[in-house]
Design a protein around this motif. Structure first.
Motif, short mmCIF file in Angstrom:
data_model
loop_
_atom_site.label_atom_id
_atom_site.label_comp_id
_atom_site.label_asym_id
_atom_site.label_seq_id
_atom_site.Cartn_x
_atom_site.Cartn_y
_atom_site.Cartn_z
N ARG A 185 0.83 -1.21 0.00
CA ARG A 185 0.00 0.00 0.00
C ARG A 185 0.86 1.26 0.00
O ARG A 185 1.96 1.26 0.57
N TYR A 202 0.44 5.20 1.20
CA TYR A 202 -0.39 6.06 2.03
C TYR A 202 -0.24 7.51 1.59
O TYR A 202 0.88 8.02 1.46
N TRP A 256 -5.16 5.47 1.55
CA TRP A 256 -4.16 4.58 0.98
C TRP A 256 -4.74 3.87 -0.24
O TRP A 256 -5.96 3.75 -0.41
#
Length: 466
Positions: free
Chosen positions: A397, A399, A405
């Protein structure tokens, strides 16, 4: 015969027939003649073809018997069905090694080696630490801004077969004790796909710090409070003893001077015995007890508060949870530093983002936001376990500001890896891959940090972007 007896007898016959049918086993499907006929001996098949007349004259009983012959069950397979083979990294054509030099100012030495049998053209990029500037670049490299406060040095090289090229950079002097990490990657000639990446951290020789010694016991707050409390208690005890002795002296003086009024009666009459005064047990005054209790309570509260303050100040608020369902310990680090979790060692070498509105289509095939863009991270992944390990695109991921995210854009990542799905197969034990991961984000702000992990319950690593 009465009607009731006939009914009972018919019911008994019916029940008896049901019992016989239940006791008789199921009859075979073959004909009685086939069951009674002996089974012919198995003959070895001959290569000559059977004539139609022979087929026509074959006994139907034998045919039925052959059809009803049970087939033995097949043996289980000797080997288990094959599973997915672990993914092996493609052979590297170019390798990169970075090392630091022992010097007052940061200096890096880069070795780029062509291990293939043919000459190659490559683009080498070195990401400089934020806020740093170059003082010397060897090999014809150029220093260009990479966005924000970071700068990168770029070389365009033509490497002969089985050759090694050494490059170098020197940075301006920094504050003592500040580590500087400069990751370096070698890309294809167009700069789209990484061959290999490496990193090194330069650490300045820190000035000898003054020796920090702990304060002596008599200068510590808990000891001072305890000493003050003991001093007050001793003072209160001395005052109480002094008052008690003074009261005894006053009583003795009164008794010695109180019997002189009856001396004129003479010696014939005995002096009446004077009653002894009732002595009551003296106790410390209330103000002394209350004062001592207040002092002791203040010392205990002060000591507990001082200890709790030190323990709370030592808590790291940026640390990720490492207990409960999480496996391993969460690790935070900057760009270019290897960070290890339970199964993988991740190293993010660089992050570049395109212009807003150039994202194209998302991983699901739909249209991207109007201001969407793609950010490509060059990531090194190493399997540090003794077994092959899978990993998933949904767990990687990026952010954005505000806590939002996005996961990896699978279609864009597959395109960046020349059509290869890097998440399809698990990684073999001890292997390392350098690959691009693409994230489709919206807005003008780049990702603040990346979160990479091997499994759902892994604590993972968090890489801060410059």
């Amino acid at each position: 015969m009465p009607a009731s007896t006939r009914h009972h007898r018919a019911l008994a016959v019916f029940v008896h027939c049901l019992g016989i049918l239940a006791a008789v086993p199921a009859l075979p499907t073959a004909a009685p003649e086939a069951a009674a006929a002996p089974r012919p001996a198995a003959a070895t098949p001959r290569p000559t073809a059977a004539t139609p007349e022979a087929v026509a004259t074959r006994s139907p009983v034998a045919m039925v018997a052959r059809v009803t012959e049970p087939t033995p069950p097949s043996a289980p397979p000797a080997l288990a069905p094959p599973t997915r083979a672990p993914a092996s990294a493609p052979p590297q054509q170019v390798t990169v090694a970075v090392a630091t030099e022992s010097s007052p100012a940061p200096r890096y030495r880069i070795q780029v080696r062509n291990v293939s049998n043919s000459p190659l053209e490559t683009t080498v990029r070195q990401e400089l630490p934020p806020g740093s500037s170059t003082t010397a670049i060897s090999g014809g490299g150029r220093s260009t801004p990479a966005g924000g406060s970071t700068t990168e040095v770029t070389w365009r090289l033509r490497l002969p077969a089985h050759s090694t090229t050494t490059l170098g950079t020197a940075l301006a002097a920094t504050a003592p004790g500040r580590p500087l990490t400069a990751p370096t990657c070698a890309f294809t000639s167009d700069g789209s796909r990484p061959y290999d990446c490496a990193t090194a951290t330069w650490q300045a020789a820190a000035a000898p710090a003054a020796e920090v010694t702990e304060a002596p016991p008599w200068r510590r707050y808990p000891v001072l409070l305890a000493g003050l409390a003991v001093l007050l208690l001793i003072s209160a005890a001395l005052v109480w003893v002094w008052r008690r002795r003074r009261g005894r002296r006053v009583t003795a003086a009164a008794l010695s001077t109180g019997g002189g009024s009856g001396g004129d009666r003479g010696t014939i009459y005995p002096r009446p015995a004077a009653p002894s005064p009732v002595r009551r047990r003296r106790t410390p005054p209330v103000w002394m007890l209350v004062g001592a209790a207040v002092v002791v309570l203040a010392g205990v509260v002060g000591t507990a508060g001082w200890t709790a303050t030190r323990q709370v100040a030592a808590i790291d608020t940026q640390k990720q949870p490492t207990s409960g369902a999480w496996t391993g310990t969460g690790v935070n680090g900057p760009l270019g530093v290897p960070l290890r979790e339970s199964a993988f060692e991740f190293t993010v070498y660089r992050m570049t983002c395109g212009a807003p509105g150039t994202a194209g289509k998302t991983a699901g095939g739909g249209a991207a936001p109007a201001n969407g863009r793609r950010c490509e991270a060059t990531v090194g992944v190493r399997n540090v376990t003794g077994d092959h390990q899978p990993w998933h695109s949904e767990l990687q991921r990026a952010y954005l500001p505000g806590g939002r995210w996005v996961s990896t854009d699978e279609s864009a990542t597959r395109t960046a890896n020349l059509g290869r799905d890097v998440f399809a197969d698990p990684m073999a034990a001890g292997t390392r891959m350098v690959l691009p991961l693409v994230f489709t984000v919206d807005g003008r702000d780049p990702p603040q940090h990346l979160e990479l992990r091997s499994g759902v319950f892994s604590a993972g690593v968090r890489v801060q972007m410059p």
